[in-house]
Design a protein around this motif. Structure first.
Motif, short mmCIF file in Angstrom:
data_model
loop_
_atom_site.label_atom_id
_atom_site.label_comp_id
_atom_site.label_asym_id
_atom_site.label_seq_id
_atom_site.Cartn_x
_atom_site.Cartn_y
_atom_site.Cartn_z
N GLN A 192 27.14 -10.05 13.72
CA GLN A 192 26.47 -9.99 12.43
C GLN A 192 24.96 -9.95 12.63
O GLN A 192 24.25 -9.17 12.01
CB GLN A 192 26.80 -11.25 11.60
N ARG A 193 24.49 -10.80 13.52
CA ARG A 193 23.05 -10.90 13.72
C ARG A 193 22.51 -9.58 14.26
O ARG A 193 21.53 -9.05 13.78
CB ARG A 193 22.76 -12.03 14.71
N GLU A 194 23.21 -9.05 15.26
CA GLU A 194 22.72 -7.81 15.86
C GLU A 194 22.73 -6.66 14.88
O GLU A 194 21.86 -5.80 14.90
CB GLU A 194 23.56 -7.46 17.08
N ILE A 195 23.69 -6.69 14.00
CA ILE A 195 23.76 -5.61 13.01
C ILE A 195 22.51 -5.63 12.13
O ILE A 195 21.85 -4.63 11.94
CB ILE A 195 25.03 -5.74 12.15
N SER A 196 22.13 -6.83 11.65
CA SER A 196 20.97 -6.87 10.76
C SER A 196 19.72 -6.48 11.53
O SER A 196 18.83 -5.81 11.01
CB SER A 196 20.77 -8.26 10.16
N LYS A 197 19.64 -6.89 12.78
CA LYS A 197 18.46 -6.57 13.57
C LYS A 197 18.34 -5.05 13.75
O LYS A 197 17.27 -4.48 13.63
CB LYS A 197 18.58 -7.24 14.94
N GLY A 198 19.49 -4.44 13.98
CA GLY A 198 19.49 -3.01 14.25
C GLY A 198 19.15 -2.15 13.04
O GLY A 198 18.70 -1.03 13.17
N SER A 199 19.34 -2.69 11.84
CA SER A 199 19.11 -1.86 10.66
C SER A 199 17.63 -1.83 10.34
O SER A 199 16.91 -2.75 10.61
CB SER A 199 19.88 -2.42 9.48
N LYS A 200 17.25 -0.71 9.72
CA LYS A 200 15.82 -0.60 9.46
C LYS A 200 15.45 -1.25 8.13
O LYS A 200 16.24 -1.28 7.24
CB LYS A 200 15.42 0.88 9.43
N GLY A 217 26.94 0.86 17.13
CA GLY A 217 27.62 1.94 16.43
C GLY A 217 26.69 3.04 15.93
O GLY A 217 27.14 4.11 15.54
N ARG A 218 25.38 2.77 15.93
CA ARG A 218 24.44 3.84 15.55
C ARG A 218 24.16 4.66 16.80
O ARG A 218 23.67 4.12 17.80
CB ARG A 218 23.13 3.26 15.03
N VAL A 219 24.42 5.96 16.74
CA VAL A 219 24.18 6.81 17.91
C VAL A 219 22.67 6.93 18.10
O VAL A 219 21.93 7.20 17.14
CB VAL A 219 24.83 8.19 17.74
N GLN A 220 22.26 6.74 19.36
CA GLN A 220 20.83 6.77 19.69
C GLN A 220 20.11 7.99 19.14
O GLN A 220 20.57 9.11 19.31
CB GLN A 220 20.69 6.82 21.22
N ASP A 221 18.98 7.77 18.52
CA ASP A 221 18.08 8.84 18.04
C ASP A 221 18.75 9.84 17.12
O ASP A 221 18.35 11.00 17.10
CB ASP A 221 17.48 9.61 19.24
N ASN A 222 19.77 9.44 16.42
CA ASN A 222 20.44 10.38 15.52
C ASN A 222 20.80 9.68 14.21
O ASN A 222 21.92 9.21 14.04
CB ASN A 222 21.72 10.90 16.16
N THR A 223 19.85 9.64 13.30
CA THR A 223 20.12 8.98 12.02
C THR A 223 21.31 9.66 11.33
O THR A 223 21.40 10.89 11.31
CB THR A 223 18.88 9.09 11.11
N GLY A 224 22.21 8.84 10.83
CA GLY A 224 23.36 9.40 10.12
C GLY A 224 24.53 9.71 11.04
O GLY A 224 25.58 10.17 10.57
N LEU A 236 23.55 3.39 4.28
CA LEU A 236 23.68 4.11 3.01
C LEU A 236 22.99 3.32 1.91
O LEU A 236 22.28 3.86 1.06
CB LEU A 236 25.16 4.32 2.65
N ASP A 237 23.18 2.00 1.94
CA ASP A 237 22.59 1.15 0.90
C ASP A 237 21.07 1.07 1.02
O ASP A 237 20.36 1.08 0.01
CB ASP A 237 23.15 -0.29 1.01
N SER A 238 20.58 1.01 2.26
CA SER A 238 19.14 0.76 2.45
C SER A 238 18.31 2.03 2.29
O SER A 238 17.09 1.96 2.25
CB SER A 238 18.91 0.20 3.85
N GLY A 239 18.96 3.18 2.25
CA GLY A 239 18.20 4.43 2.18
C GLY A 239 17.86 4.97 3.56
O GLY A 239 17.21 6.01 3.68
N ALA A 240 18.26 4.27 4.62
CA ALA A 240 18.01 4.78 5.97
C ALA A 240 18.67 6.16 6.12
O ALA A 240 18.14 7.04 6.80
CB ALA A 240 18.57 3.82 7.01
#
Ligand code: FAD
Ligand code: NAP
Ligand code: FES
Lengths: 177, 490
Positions: A169-177, B413-420, B453-457
């Motif tokens: 959970q923590r890492e997920i929040s950190k990773g999000s912009k 789970g986010r692929v490096q340097d590839n938003t979306g 999706l929620d944050s607008g990223a």
């Protein structure tokens, strides 16, 4: 205890026969059988996507509180003799991925953490339950598999917890912009 | 939102996940099952009302109850295995305005649950019921017979969808990299498993089972699945969903001894206790373990964590009791041995033996390393099955791929340097973990997709066509004919 395990496995074989139809398909293929799904799957249908609760027709007696992965608490009154997996399904509790193997001791996704005093009073685990529990996510000293624990009168008021993976959970929040 | 169907509908249409057309055209059950199957087909046909000859149409029809267009937010998933379905489940549940399309290379869904999980483990396959519910959700579609990277590129998917999740599993396997690996009689566990489970690619494997001894390299659960299938009593296998072809071959099998060889020691085996217990209890078989392999193990037990301790205790118990067991078929672990070469028969045509390097352990516990001692050993065997792991492959040059770890490089789970662009399942973590592990990591990916999706990223202001944008491409490339008529989507 071990009798219960056997019985559940037998039941599962029937359910799993659905797979027979879906499997191998088309290709040189297998033996196929189809059995209609038992009722449990029917309620799972809405369970996957709604968080709503329905009352079951049996007389409710025991109050049980569930705290899900997100820390959200649901309190339900249930009948003695149901397993905690039955409760989650019948009451449509919002616990993602719970009970993937449908109570056949083949998945460990029904992992629940108990309060210590309750845990100490539970019936002992059979080897097969420990085998699966050993594979579960975030096992604690008071972990059990929900499909193997049957509700009894003395459990009234107990709280059971779905384990949370705090680190993720923590890492997920950190990773999000 | 359309409410879920009536109970009767749900019950019977559960089997309609894109399978019926295939069932009708190629279905070849054993005679005694035929009646049952025909009945089933009838009930499927009845409940879906208009049997169709295509995959996509079915889901469209299912959706046909609601005439509204696809929701605004479009997400697609590449791969219809556990990772794909668990990720889809999480995303569909998390936002009411999202349409999720699952593209799958095979005509049928469920990945390794169908083509990996052993036929004598039907309980594990119960999870298909959960996936089916997801596939039938009105905002989820399963599209079989589309190979991403070939029929449609990841770039094209990214143009058509707001977010793309790669969940295409591990379609390759690690190879031993030793001479003789390509001799006849040497198989990868992946192919062998695909063969007994009816995977179309492995239909022609026809393993030659006319040998007394089979050596399996690797001591993970896949190795134990293969050993069990090789040694299980035929009557037991007959009650499972194993393919008829495999059953016939196993009926003629001469294999009486299976050695499961690991490069490290008994306290490093990769299998889990449930599978070992099944092996120990397999009717008609006797364990063949070597006392000298377990020197010092009893003493080390108390240092071990519970799962490892119980697993090791079970091995010790099997060792102690093996003399008391009756059985004309044997299985055994061989430890501290790594493959060096598969040796051919004198005429050079097929495998006759395997040369193994003897190892010693450096360090202890889970992280202990195998180091060759310089000694070698030859074990005569007509069958060698390499079960040292699956391996993900790159499917599209536009997607980053880490060739060393054989995964799509990612951060949660986010692929490096590839938003979306996201990944989940074995292609995200590497080819280890049971379905529950895959479920958790897929929910994690689902969570980050929802967050973005929620944050607008991920920019949702732009309208994306989703399947409407992809269907014409598939049509043009002739894939539509294979997958079924995409015309239904107009
Ligand atoms: C032999 C074997 C037996 C197992 N038995 C068990 C068990 O008994 N219990 C248990 O808990 N776990 C078991 N596992 C582990 C379990 O199968 C995995 O954890 C799980 O399947 C991984 O899910 P996945 O979706 O990442 O990969 P997969 O299940 O491999 O799914 C990937 C899907 O993507 C599709 N695909 C691949 N390439 C493309 C492409 N280019 N375009 C579109 N689609 C594509 C594939 O066809 C496949 O359907 C077993 C694994 C193996 C190998
Ligand atoms: N019933 C089930 O629950 C079930 C059934 C099948 C599969 N699965 C799961 O699916 C996953 C994959 O299973 P798996 O058996 O393919 O993989 P695995 O569990 O990772 O086992 C791989 C085995 O191969 C060995 N190995 C790897 N590279 C090697 C090399 N270069 N030379 C020699 N040996 C090598 C490993 O030894 P080292 O330990 O020394 O690396 C290990 O013994 C596992 O997580 C497994 O639990 C579960
Ligand atoms: S539901 Fe699978 S082990 Fe309990």
């Amino acid at each position: 205890m071990s009798k219960r395990v056997c019985l559940q496995s037998i039941l599962s074989v029937q359910k799993a026969c659905l797979w027979g139809v879906l499997s191998g398909l088309g290709f040189q293929s297998a033996r196929h059988q189809l059995h209609l799904l038992p009722r449990r799957q029917i309620s799972r249908c809405s369970q996957l996507f709604n968080a709503s609760q329905h009352n079951s027709s049996t007389t409710p007696k025991v109050l049980v509180h569930f705290v899900n992965q997100d820390g959200v608490k649901s309190s339900v009154t249930v009948s003695e003799g149901e397993t905690l997996l039955d409760v989650v399904i019948n009451k449509n509790l919002d616990i993602s991925g719970f009970g993937a193997c449908e109570g056949t001791l083949a998945c460990s996704t029904c992992h629940l953490v108990f309060e210590e005093d309750v845990f100490d009073r539970l019936e002992p685990m059979v080897d097969e339950e420990v085998d699966m529990l050993d594979l579960a996510y975030g096992v604690t000293k008071t972990s059990r598999l929900g499909c193997q624990v049957t509700v009894e009168g003395w459990m009234d008021g107990m709280t059971v917890y779905v384990p949370q993976d705090v680190k993720d959970q923590r890492e997920i929040s950190k990773g999000s912009k | 939102m359309v409410l879920f169907c009536k109970i009767d509908d749900v019950n019977s249409s559960l089997v309609s996940v894109s399978v019926m057309p295939i069932l009708v055209s190629h279905f070849n059950p054993r005679p005694k099952m035929r009646l049952l199957v025909q009945k089933s087909l009838f009930s499927i046909a009845k409940c879906t009302r208009t049997p169709t000859s295509n995959t996509v149409g079915k889901f469209n029809r299912h959706r046909g109850l609601c005439t509204s267009p696809d929701p605004h937010t479009k997400v697609c998933i590449v791969g219809g295995g556990p990772a794909g379905f668990y990720t889809a489940q999480h995303i569909v549940k998390g936002r009411p305005d999202v349409q999720v399309d699952v593209y799958e290379r095979l005509p049928v869904p469920f990945g390794l649950v169908r083509f990996g999980v052993a036929p004598d483990h039907p309980e594990v396959k119960n999870v298909i019921n959960t996936f089916t519910q997801t596939a039938q959700h009105e905002r989820c579609r399963f599209l079989g017979n589309v190979t991403v990277g070939k029929d449609v590129s990841v770039e094209e998917l990214r143009r058509a969808y707001h977010a793309v999740v790669l969940s295409y599993g591990a379609e390759g396997n690690r190879s031993m990299g030793v001479p003789g690996e390509h001799l006849s009689g040497v198989y990868s566990a992946k192919d062998f498993v695909g063969w007994y489970n009816g995977l179309p690619y492995n239909k022609e494997l026809r393993p030659d089972l006319s040998h007394d001894t089979a050596v399996i390299l690797g001591q993970g659960n896949v190795a134990l699945d293969v050993a069990r299938i090789l040694l299980a009593p035929l009557d037991m296998l007959k009650t499972t969903d194993i393919t008829q072809v495999a059953l016939d071959a196993l009926a003629g099998s001469q294999v009486r001894r299976v050695l499961i060889v690991g490069r490290r020691g008994p306290m490093q085996v990769a299998c889990t206790i449930k599978e070992l217990r099944e092996m120990v209890n397999l009717p008609g078989t006797q364990p063949d373990l070597l006392t000298e392999d377990f020197h010092g193990v009893q003493e080390a037990l108390k240092e071990l964590a519970r799962p490892r301790k119980r697993l090791t205790e079970l091995m010790l118990k099997a060792l102690q009791e093996q003399g008391a067991r009756q059985g004309d078929r044997k299985w055994g672990f061989r430890f501290l041995r790594g493959p060096l070469e598969v040796l051919p028969t004198p005429d050079g045509t097929r495998a006759a033996a395997i040369r193994l390097a003897l190892n010693r352990l450096e360090g202890s516990g889970e992280g202990a390393r195998a180091v060759p001692t310089g000694e070698v050993e030859e074990v005569p065997c007509g069958i060698v099955i390499s079960s040292i792991g699956y391996k993900s492959l790159p499917i599209d040059p536009a997607v980053p791929f880490d060739p060393r770890k054989a995964i799509v490089p990612n951060n949660m789970g986010r692929v490096q340097d590839n938003t979306g662009l996201y990944c989940s399942g074995w292609v995200k973590t590497g080819p280890t973990g049971v379905i529950a592990t895959t479920m958790n990591n897929s929910f994690d990916t689902g969570r980050v997709v929802l967050q973005d999706l929620d944050s607008g990223a991920v920019d949702l202001t732009e309208a994306k066509p989703g399947l409407q944008g992809i269907a014409p491409l598939l049509e043009k490339r002739g894939t539509a004919a294979r997958a079924g008529a995409y015309r239904d989507f107009s």
